[in-house]
Design a protein around this motif. Structure first.
Motif, PDB file in Angstrom:
ATOM      1  N   THR A 225       0.736  -3.092  -8.648  1.00 12.25           N
ATOM      2  CA  THR A 225       1.487  -3.421  -9.955  1.00 12.25           C
ATOM      3  C   THR A 225       2.439  -2.623 -10.348  1.00 12.25           C
TER       4      THR A 225
ATOM      5  N   ASN B 170       0.895  -1.128   0.094  1.00 10.99           N
ATOM      6  CA  ASN B 170       0.119   0.097   0.099  1.00 10.99           C
ATOM      7  C   ASN B 170       0.912   1.172   0.101  1.00 10.99           C
TER       8      ASN B 170
ATOM      9  N   GLY C 162      -5.102  -0.382  -1.038  1.00 11.46           N
ATOM     10  CA  GLY C 162      -6.436  -1.259  -1.209  1.00 11.46           C
ATOM     11  C   GLY C 162      -6.537  -1.733  -2.739  1.00 11.46           C
ATOM     12  N   THR C 163      -5.565  -1.574  -3.502  1.00  9.55           N
ATOM     13  CA  THR C 163      -5.357  -2.052  -4.996  1.00  9.55           C
ATOM     14  C   THR C 163      -4.536  -2.956  -4.912  1.00  9.55           C
ATOM     15  N   THR C 164      -4.403  -4.021  -5.934  1.00  9.01           N
ATOM     16  CA  THR C 164      -3.269  -4.711  -6.182  1.00  9.01           C
ATOM     17  C   THR C 164      -2.470  -4.111  -6.854  1.00  9.01           C
TER      18      THR C 164
ATOM     19  N   SER D 136       2.881   1.457  -3.707  1.00  8.88           N
ATOM     20  CA  SER D 136       2.167   1.369  -4.613  1.00  8.88           C
ATOM     21  C   SER D 136       1.645   3.062  -4.518  1.00  8.88           C
TER      22      SER D 136
ATOM     23  N   ARG E 280      -1.451   3.395  -3.948  1.00 10.76           N
ATOM     24  CA  ARG E 280      -2.837   3.248  -4.077  1.00 10.76           C
ATOM     25  C   ARG E 280      -3.289   2.361  -3.126  1.00 10.76           C
TER      26      ARG E 280
END
Lengths: 458, 442
Positions: free
Chosen positions: B172, B161, B168-170, B164, B166
């Protein structure tokens, strides 16, 4: 008789390298399947390392790692070690958490002995190795405070794949595995009956823990996954809901095997064929892998060009061009290249193929090459005046005098002695180097061959 | 997702990938400059000009795209320090006047007298003398209460988290990786971003751009210290071909990248370094890279272990010492003219529990403060310190500033903007800077 090109490809993927003598041996087999059978015919007991008396546990780990790499190079049946390396990166433990090299040795020796036997028995024995009990905390998994680490990874990474079970299944499996621990004084397996939660529970649609032998409740979860388990209707992987977990499991492992040995995304037909064999042979590994290695897709162009050698595999291939042994390698440099034996980075193992490639890692590979090339010629200046390579020796006189005005022939001689074939482009670069470099510096061809992209492709 | 019991090192390793040596369609700006002798020392030119490499890539190349040369005078540079394992923010920026802190932290609580006071309610960990000195100069922003909604207590997920940007998102890609994507706009540049002293963390992995992994020592491969070495390097460069498949080419390109990194960095990294600690060495290398003006805009370093489940006082004390020494060493080496071009910031995957445990440690927590350091930073405390009132034994602190607001403040205040694209939404700019990069402070 199988095509030489196919045998070379097969050997590079299964035995790390395609030595000329071994290629000749297998090309003489009636069929490709016979060659595969020969590769898979490994001894029941590959032996194990002996250690220098009185050394520390850390040094035991280092000696074992070097021993193992040596076996990868010099075992008469290297597929045994190749499979052990696969399982080491699949049923993962790391000395960084386990902290006991002998426990790592025991686990890897299990993978060496049984890596080509049966997935069911291998998975059950793996689960109870001290290394695994410690690495995924099952040693502290008890009825009063369950620790889900092992049971979760057993499903998520090791056998079923993520999304093919529910949190309730993780909970049931965690409780079924309670009680399996180890004695922290002796680092031997220990069953703690008072820690075990023997209550019946539902797991993947099957009621487990019904047997009177509580030590079998945990392993029973593996039987369910490979038997009558059903992917729950609330599992997040919608496509697999309602399917037999044994099919899902067989596909999960088949994909992992294909990625390891072929390197590409597995074609659907291959996965179906591998799954079918796995289930009909009751998860026996040799028929399963035979199916993979005899599929025509395994010999397709994209697969031939589809795999980067891991740092360990590249080191094995490099050693195989020389007369050097596992004891000659630097484990810290191997670590810098991204793959030190006994130290997988995390529970999901090493990221493979293209993921090995980055500037810092290639610098480490170059350093491995420089170091090993140097070690092939310890007496080149003042001793025996020889370079010691896999196919024999190359003398200083040859390098400097015999081939002084025939640098291209020197390259061919070096490649022959190193038992390496390279692409035309690489060959042109080597020829150009030999032609440009001063005659007294051309022994550096050994290092350069070790740094060719060709040597780092499987 | 991986279990929360996965170790920090494991989580970090999982979030760190190789910088893919993708099949390059074109020569990047830095390599171009290097090849024509503008970028990295003319010594390289003689041995490379006329080589197959140059001949292969030059046609169709738009030279104007590289005419800018090294980075502009008002381009901000960011150094991101990762504190891996989960740093106990309460003992880094200590709420000395809060009786709940003393109660909950118990045996490991620091008293006001044992901290470096920055205001009536706050003291810094006693080992942070250099950061305190910079605080007194008004060059340190402390952003309090950093976290994200629905906090996750696993090293892996929480680190993902943070890296990234972002939550709560997977994950990448990383937040500065996406910044690199925008900055490089598809062109490839080995010398725009670097991860020093280890593998490349998600923070600087974008969709099309990835920071270069740089060792925290002087490289030798590719340094071409002798003519013999240069001949070998040229031979390796000449092996790059597209005729043997994309992966074969990727392998040879990775070797060429390694040569380029060696060639580019060997002249600017001394051997040996003055620093000895892991973070200090990386920070020293970072400063050398910036002094050389090779084009780097973002550098990441990181170290640990901060996962102080037991015996925290000594363990975190060492880490604070190392952080302070790293910052000190960085500014000792950084040439003065670069000072107002560079901002240093810290992050960690989470804070720790406000209640200490029976082993003199703390467990995985949530919100925590972090530092933003630099001459153009507007010193002071930002955000809201999370309340310790009514926090029960296993309750965690409530974050007050979203990490995306932290990042947006740096992106928009220092790195030229673009935060809403990079972070996928508009987040408050905390106004952490007195002046933009390269601007004199009034």
């Amino acid at each position: 008789m199988p095509a030489q090109r196919d045998i070379e490809h097969l050997l590079r993927r299964t035995e790390f390298v395609a030595r000329p003598a071994r290629v000749a041996e297998l090309v003489a087999k009636p069929t490709l399947a016979d060659a595969v059978a020969d590769i898979l015919a490994v001894p029941a007991d590959p032996g194990t390392a002996t250690f220098t008396p009185g050394i520390t546990d850390w040094d035991i780990g280092s000696e074992y790692a070097r021993y193992w790499v040596d076996r990868m190079v010099y075992s008469p049946k290297p597929m045994q070690e190749r499979m052990a390396l696969f399982w080491h990166g699949h049923f993962v433990s790391s000395r960084s958490k386990v902290s006991v090299s002998l426990a790592m040795r025991d686990q890897i020796d299990l993978y060496r002995r049984e890596g080509l036997t049966n997935l069911r028995t291998l998975a059950k024995k793996m689960s109870l190795t001290v290394a695994m009990l410690k690495y995924l905390d099952n040693n502290v998994n008890r009825n009063t405070s369950p620790n889900q680490n092992f049971a979760r990874e057993l499903m998520e990474l090791f056998l079923l794949g993520v999304g093919n079970y529910t949190e309730a299944d993780v909970e049931s499996a965690s409780r079924a595995w309670t009680g399996h621990s180890y004695d922290s004084a002796t680092y031997t397996y220990l069953w703690r009956p008072t820690w075990h939660d023997g209550a019946r529970k539902s797991f993947l649609g099957v009621t487990i823990n019904r047997g009177s032998d509580a030590t079998l409740h945990g392993p029973e979860t593996i039987d369910v996954m490979m038997g009558s388990g059903i992917v729950p209707s609330t599992a997040t992987n919608v496509a697999n809901r309602g399917r037999r977990t044994r099919e899902v499991l067989a596909e999960h492992i088949s994909r992992k095997l294909w990625a390891e040995f072929a390197g590409t995304t597995a074609p659907a037909a291959v996965i179906t064929a591998m799954r079918t064999t796995a289930i009909s042979s009751n998860f026996s590994l040799k028929p399963w892998i035979t199916t993979m290695l005899t599929r025509p897709e395994f010999y397709a162009d994209d697969v031939r060009k589809g795999l980067v050698r891991s740092p360990i595999a590249a080191t094995v291939a490099t050693l195989a061009t020389t007369n050097l042994r596992g004891a000659d390698i630097s484990l810290s440099t191997l670590e810098a290249a991204g793959q030190r034996p006994l130290f997988p980075p995390n529970v999901s193992g090493w990221r493979t193929n293209r993921s090995w490639l980055n500037a810092a890692a290639m610098t480490a590979r170059a350093s491995i090459a420089s170091s090993l090339a140097w070690k092939t010629m310890p007496g080149y200046s003042t001793g025996d005046l020889l370079i010691h390579l896999a196919g024999g020796t190359l003398s200083r006189t040859e390098v400097r005098d015999t081939y002084r005005y025939q640098p291209v022939q020197l390259v061919q001689r070096v490649l022959d002695l190193m038992q390496v074939t390279v692409s035309p482009e690489t060959r042109a670069a080597l020829d150009n180097y030999a032609t440009t470099a001063p005659y007294w510096d051309r022994h550096q061809l050994i290092r350069l061959v070790m740094q060719t992209p060709d040597l780092h492709m499987a | 997702m991986l279990d929360s019991d996965i170790s920090t090192a494991d989580a970090l390793a999982h979030l760190s990938v190789a910088d893919h040596a993708d099949d390059r369609a074109s020569l990047d700006r830095r390599r171009f400059l290097q090849l024509i002798g503008m970028g990295l020392g003319a010594g390289a030119v003689g041995s490379v000009l006329g080589s197959p490499v140059l001949d292969k890539f030059l046609p169709g190349y738009d030279a104007s795209a590289w005419a800018a040369g090294p980075i502009g005078a008002n381009d901000g540079i960011l150094v991101v320090i990762g504190m891996y394992g989960g740093n106990d923010g309460l003992n880094m920026v200590v709420p000395v006047s809060d009786p709940n802190y003393a109660t909950q932290h118990g045996s490991i609580a620091l008293t006001a007298a044992n901290t470096l006071p920055i205001d009536a309610d706050t003291g810094l960990h006693p080992n942070l003398t250099e950061i305190k000195r910079r605080w007194d100069l008004g060059q340190v922003a402390i952003v309090e209460g950093l976290g994200y909604p629905t906090p996750d207590l696993s090293h892996f997920t929480s680190m993902a988290n943070w890296m990234s940007g972002r939550p709560g998102t997977t994950p990448t890609s990383g937040w500065m990786g996406r910044w690199l994507d925008n900055y490089l706009a598809g062109s490839r540049d080995l010398f725009a971003g670097a991860a020093i002293g280890g593998s490349v963390p998600l923070t600087v992995i974008g969709a099309s751009s990835v920071a270069t992994g740089v060792p925290s020592s002087k490289p030798t491969f590719g340094a071409d210290a002798t003519e013999a070495e240069a001949l070998r390097s040229n031979a390796i460069r000449a092996m790059s071909t597209s005729n043997q498949g994309a992966l074969h080419q990727a392998v040879s390109n990775a070797f060429v990248d390694a040569l380029d990194v060696g060639k580019g960095l060997a002249p600017v990294i001394p051997d040996p370094l003055v620093a000895t600690g892991a973070l200090s060495k990386s920070m020293e290398v970072a400063a050398h890279l910036l002094n050389a003006n090779l084009g780097f805009r973002v550098l990441t370093v990181g170290w640990g272990d901060f996962d102080s489940h037991a015996s925290q006082t000594y363990m975190q004390g060492q880490r604070m010492l190392e952080l302070d020494e790293g910052v000190r060493r960085f500014y000792e080496v950084l040439a003065p003219e670069w000072g107002n071009r560079v901002t240093v910031m810290t992050f960690s995957e989470f804070g720790r529990t406000s209640w200490s445990n029976s082993g003199g440690g703390t467990d995985h927590g949530t919100a925590a403060p972090h530092f933003v350091i630099g001459p153009n930073v507007k010193g002071g405390r930002y955000g809201q310190r999370p309340s310790l009132a009514n926090i029960a034994r296993w309750q965690r602190l409530q974050h007050t500033v979203d990490l995306r607001s932290y990042y947006a403040s740096v992106l928009d205040g220092w790195m030229g903007g673009g935060s809403s694209t990079i972070l996928g939404g508009t987040y408050e700019n905390l106004g952490l800077f007195r002046a933009g990069p390269g601007q004199p402070v009034a």
